[in-house]
Scaffold this active site. Structure first.
Site: not given
Length: 373
Positions: A164, A202, A354
Site C-alpha cells: 500500500d 494492489d 474502509d
C-alpha cells in the site's frame, strides 16, 4: 495517471520484463487498500477426506488490514473447458467478524438482514499479518475446513513488502527474502484440493512508491510466488492483480502482469479485478478481457471479479472510503456464464469499513446494513 482507490485492509491490523505493448509496466498510478481478519492459528489437522459448500477513474484504495484474530485452542486435473473449477460450491469459512457479530447480537433488528445477505455468503479469507511461525497452520485450517465441507475456499496472501505504499494498509514482510519464505510456508498449507488464491491485491496496480530495482524485485517475487503455490498444490488456481476498470489502462496493467509471470500457466490461472472497489460487473468483464488480450495470455487463463460492493456501481468523484449509496453485488459463484470469467467472488467482505464509517478493517453493522438493504 490517476489511480482508482478503494479500501482493502488498513494497518492494524509485483525481473521486470517490459512487454511489446508500447508502454512500460510502470506508468504513473496511485494508491489504495483494508482486509478481512486472518484466520486463527489451529493445530495442523489430519488431512481430511473430501466432502460440501456454499474492490471514470476513482482513486483505488484498499480498506485497512484486518487486525489479527486471537488464536483459538496429486496431479492437476485439466482445466475445465468452460473455465469453471471442478467443484461447484464456494466455501464459507466459519470464523469472520460478521459471523462474530451475528452470534453476539441475536436480538439486534439489523441481524436478520445482515445474516441472510452477508454472513451466510462465502467470502475470501485474508492473511494480512506477517506471522511466519503460524501461517501454515492457519492456511491449513481454512483449506481443511473447505475440504471437509466439499467447497472451494478463497484465500488472500497479503504481505508483500512496501504494501500500500505506506498508506492505510501499510505493512507486510520486512523484505523480499522474508516474503519468499512466508510464501513457502503459506503454500505448505494449501492442501491438495481446489483452492482459489487471490495473490496480493494492489501489488501490481500500485507501484509508484517503488524504485526501478524494487519493482523488478517485486515482479520476480510474485512470479516465484505463483510457481511455488501451484507446485505445492497443482489444483490451486492463482490469480494476479489487474486493479480495476477505473485505474490503469489495459495495456499498462498487462505489461506489469507479464513482468510478474501472470501470463504463464506455470505461475498463473489469470487475473482478478475490482477488489475492495465498486465498479460494475459488466465494466470489469470488458476490462478484464482487454487486459487478458493485451497480455497475450493463453486461452486457459481467465479472470475473477470482486462483486462484493458493486451493486450500484462506482460512486461519483472518485470516492473510495465507505461511500454512501453503495450496495452488495452479485452473489459469489463459480458459474458466471461469461467466457473467460471464472468466478464472481466476495474478496472484500461487505460491512468491513474502509476507515470512514468505522475503524479501518473492522466490521461496522450500520455500514453492512446499508449495503444489504
Amino acid at each position: 495517471m490517476v489511480a482508482a482507490a478503494s479500501a482493502v485492509v488498513a494497518a492494524g491490523t509485483l525481473a521486470g520484463l517490459v512487454s511489446a505493448l508500447g508502454e512500460g509496466p510502470d506508468g504513473g498510478d496511485e494508491a489504495r487498500p483494508t482486509v478481512s481478519s486472518s484466520p486463527s492459528p489451529q493445530p495442523l489437522p489430519v488431512r481430511p477426506s473430501p466432502a460440501p459448500t456454499s474492490a471514470s477513474p476513482s482513486p483505488s484504495r484498499h480498506a485497512a488490514t484486518p487486525k489479527p484474530r486471537p488464536a483459538k485452542p496429486s496431479s492437476a486435473p485439466p482445466r475445465p473447458s468452460d473455465a469453471r473449477l471442478a467443484a461447484t460450491r464456494l466455501y464459507r469459512h466459519g470464523d469472520s467478524q460478521v459471523l462474530d457479530w451475528v452470534r453476539a447480537h441475536r436480538g439486534d433488528p439489523r441481524r436478520p438482514l445482515i445474516e441472510a445477505a452477508i454472513a451466510d455468503r462465502p467470502a475470501a479469507v485474508w492473511f494480512a499479518d506477517f506471522t511466519p511461525a503460524t501461517i501454515t497452520a492457519r492456511v491449513r485450517a481454512v483449506t481443511s475446513g473447505a475440504a471437509g465441507a466439499g467447497g472451494v475456499p478463497v484465500v488472500v496472501p497479503y504481505t508483500i513488502p512496501e504494501r500500500d505504499c505506506g498508506g492505510a494498509s501499510e505493512g507486510g514482510a520486512p523484505d523480499l527474502a522474508a516474503y519468499d519464505d512466508w510464501i513457502d510456508r503459506f503454500a505448505a498449507g494449501l492442501g491438495d484440493r481446489e483452492v482459489i488464491v487471490i495473490l496480493e491485491p494492489d501489488a501490481l496496480s500500485q507501484t509508484e512508491c517503488l524504485s526501478a530495482d524494487q519493482r523488478t524485485g517485486r515482479y520476480a517475487a510474485l512470479a516465484r510466488a505463483g510457481r511455488v503455490l501451484k507446485a505445492a498444490n497443482p489444483r490451486a488456481r492463482v490469480y494476479y492483480d489487474a486493479g480495476h476498470s477505473g485505474w490503469n489502462t489495459p495495456a499498462a496493467q498487462a505489461a506489469r502482469l507479464r513482468a510478474a509471470g501472470a501470463a504463464s500457466p506455470a505461475s498463473s490461472d489469470g487475473i482478478f479485478s475490482n477488489v475492495s472497489n465498486f465498479h460494475r460487473t459488466a465494466d470489469e468483464i470488458a476490462y478484464d478481457r482487454r487486459v487478458l488480450a493485451a497480455m497475450g495470455a493463453p486461452a486457459s487463463l481467465g479472470a475473477v471479479v470482486d462483486t462484493s460492493r458493486n451493486g450500484n456501481g462506482a460512486p461519483p468523484a472518485g470516492e473510495w472510503c465507505d461511500p454512501d449509496g453503495r450496495r452488495i453485488g452479485r452473489s459469489p459463484t463459480l458459474t458466471t456464464g461469461e467466457s473467460r470469467i471464472d468466478a464472481y467472488l466476495w474478496v472484500k467482505l461487505p460491512g468491513e469499513s474502509d476507515g470512514c464509517k468505522g475503524d479501518p478493517g473492522t466490521f461496522t453493522p450500520d455500514y453492512a446494513y446499508e449495503l444489504a438493504d
